[in-house]
Write a protein that holds these residues in place. Structure first.
Motif, mmCIF file in Angstrom:
data_model
loop_
_atom_site.group_PDB
_atom_site.id
_atom_site.type_symbol
_atom_site.label_atom_id
_atom_site.label_comp_id
_atom_site.label_asym_id
_atom_site.label_seq_id
_atom_site.Cartn_x
_atom_site.Cartn_y
_atom_site.Cartn_z
ATOM 1 N N ILE A 216 3.976 14.380 20.408
ATOM 2 C CA ILE A 216 5.041 14.945 19.505
ATOM 3 C C ILE A 216 5.918 16.111 20.422
ATOM 4 C CG2 ILE A 216 3.582 17.078 18.941
ATOM 5 C CD1 ILE A 216 4.783 16.686 16.063
ATOM 6 N N THR A 217 7.160 15.903 20.077
ATOM 7 C CA THR A 217 8.098 16.843 20.636
ATOM 8 C C THR A 217 8.365 18.089 20.071
ATOM 9 O OG1 THR A 217 10.026 15.728 19.318
ATOM 10 C CG2 THR A 217 9.474 14.905 21.531
ATOM 11 N N ASP A 218 9.029 19.220 20.712
ATOM 12 C CA ASP A 218 9.424 20.196 20.111
ATOM 13 C C ASP A 218 10.194 20.027 18.787
ATOM 14 O OD1 ASP A 218 8.001 21.541 22.143
ATOM 15 O OD2 ASP A 218 9.945 22.274 23.019
ATOM 16 N N GLU A 219 10.971 19.273 18.937
ATOM 17 C CA GLU A 219 11.797 18.891 17.622
ATOM 18 C C GLU A 219 10.846 18.287 16.568
ATOM 19 O OE1 GLU A 219 15.051 18.327 15.145
ATOM 20 O OE2 GLU A 219 14.816 19.422 17.097
ATOM 21 N N GLY A 220 9.917 17.240 16.932
ATOM 22 C CA GLY A 220 8.988 16.982 15.956
ATOM 23 C C GLY A 220 8.086 18.088 15.333
ATOM 24 N N ARG A 221 7.537 18.974 16.103
ATOM 25 C CA ARG A 221 6.956 20.090 15.647
ATOM 26 C C ARG A 221 7.752 21.071 14.624
ATOM 27 N NH1 ARG A 221 2.243 20.714 17.982
ATOM 28 N NH2 ARG A 221 1.967 19.614 19.931
ATOM 29 N N TYR B 176 2.680 1.161 15.373
ATOM 30 C CA TYR B 176 3.601 1.061 16.443
ATOM 31 C C TYR B 176 4.963 1.100 16.091
ATOM 32 C CZ TYR B 176 5.492 -0.390 20.938
ATOM 33 O OH TYR B 176 6.186 -0.641 22.080
ATOM 34 N N LYS B 177 5.342 0.392 14.959
ATOM 35 C CA LYS B 177 6.926 0.356 14.206
ATOM 36 C C LYS B 177 7.216 2.006 14.019
ATOM 37 C CE LYS B 177 9.846 -1.312 10.710
ATOM 38 N NZ LYS B 177 10.608 -0.269 10.754
ATOM 39 N N ARG B 178 6.229 2.638 13.306
ATOM 40 C CA ARG B 178 6.515 3.857 12.742
ATOM 41 C C ARG B 178 6.615 4.833 14.008
ATOM 42 N NH1 ARG B 178 5.151 5.120 7.624
ATOM 43 N NH2 ARG B 178 6.231 6.927 8.150
ATOM 44 N N GLU C 53 12.610 7.305 18.072
ATOM 45 C CA GLU C 53 14.387 7.196 18.010
ATOM 46 C C GLU C 53 14.756 8.316 17.391
ATOM 47 O OE1 GLU C 53 15.007 3.235 16.124
ATOM 48 O OE2 GLU C 53 14.218 2.315 17.727
ATOM 49 N N GLN C 54 14.099 8.849 16.457
ATOM 50 C CA GLN C 54 14.597 10.297 15.760
ATOM 51 C C GLN C 54 14.439 11.534 16.495
ATOM 52 O OE1 GLN C 54 13.218 10.639 11.717
ATOM 53 N NE2 GLN C 54 12.630 8.479 11.715
ATOM 54 N N LYS D 91 0.987 -1.057 0.222
ATOM 55 C CA LYS D 91 0.050 -0.001 0.010
ATOM 56 C C LYS D 91 0.796 1.091 0.029
ATOM 57 C CE LYS D 91 -3.684 0.027 2.715
ATOM 58 N NZ LYS D 91 -4.261 -0.108 3.993
ATOM 59 N N LYS D 92 0.285 2.463 -0.462
ATOM 60 C CA LYS D 92 0.867 3.542 -0.382
ATOM 61 C C LYS D 92 1.669 3.893 1.075
ATOM 62 C CE LYS D 92 0.342 8.495 -0.735
ATOM 63 N NZ LYS D 92 0.029 8.992 0.442
ATOM 64 N N THR D 93 3.078 4.325 1.071
ATOM 65 C CA THR D 93 3.390 4.371 2.374
ATOM 66 C C THR D 93 3.037 5.755 2.945
ATOM 67 O OG1 THR D 93 5.420 3.246 1.707
ATOM 68 C CG2 THR D 93 5.515 4.921 3.512
ATOM 69 N N VAL D 94 2.776 5.984 4.266
ATOM 70 C CA VAL D 94 2.469 7.083 5.063
ATOM 71 C C VAL D 94 3.458 7.720 5.428
ATOM 72 C CG1 VAL D 94 1.110 7.918 6.959
ATOM 73 C CG2 VAL D 94 0.144 5.845 5.878
ATOM 74 N N SER D 95 3.754 9.093 5.172
ATOM 75 C CA SER D 95 5.022 9.737 5.421
ATOM 76 C C SER D 95 4.904 10.139 6.752
ATOM 77 C CB SER D 95 4.922 10.975 4.447
ATOM 78 O OG SER D 95 4.156 11.936 4.985
ATOM 79 N N ASP D 96 6.294 10.514 7.394
ATOM 80 C CA ASP D 96 6.370 10.774 8.786
ATOM 81 C C ASP D 96 5.587 12.253 8.793
ATOM 82 O OD1 ASP D 96 8.163 8.648 9.167
ATOM 83 O OD2 ASP D 96 10.138 9.996 9.004
#
Length: 81
Positions: A69-74, A44-46, A52-53, A7-12
């Motif tokens: 979500i972290t500040d880095e994620g934002r 869960y894997k994603r 980890e990132q 299936k189409k991959t869902v992006s980060d």
């Protein structure tokens, strides 16, 4: 004949956007399986990869793990949307 293959991959960005748009301070993977049309195992894997990132954090409580979500994620989301 039906479509074959993965299936189409869902992006980060798509995953992080769900966290940024949700009014709750955290999310359970089940919420994302419904929104992103992914399996629980795939979500869960994603989420673990994003943690980890440094883009998400999680905590296990009462036999369930919740993520936020972290500040880095934002920052990542704003730079890549």
């Amino acid at each position: 004949m039906g479509e074959r293959g993965r299936k189409k991959t869902v992006s980060d960005v798509e995953i992080l956007r769900q966290f940024a748009l949700d009014p709750a301070p955290f999310m359970h993977p089940t919420e994302l399986t419904e929104t992103l049309d992914m399996s629980r195992q795939g979500v869960y894997k994603r989420l673990k990869d994003l943690e980890e990132q440094g883009l998400l954090e999680s905590k296990k409580a009462a036999d369930t793990r919740n993520w936020w979500i972290t500040d880095e994620g934002r920052r990542y989301l704003s730079e890549n949307s």
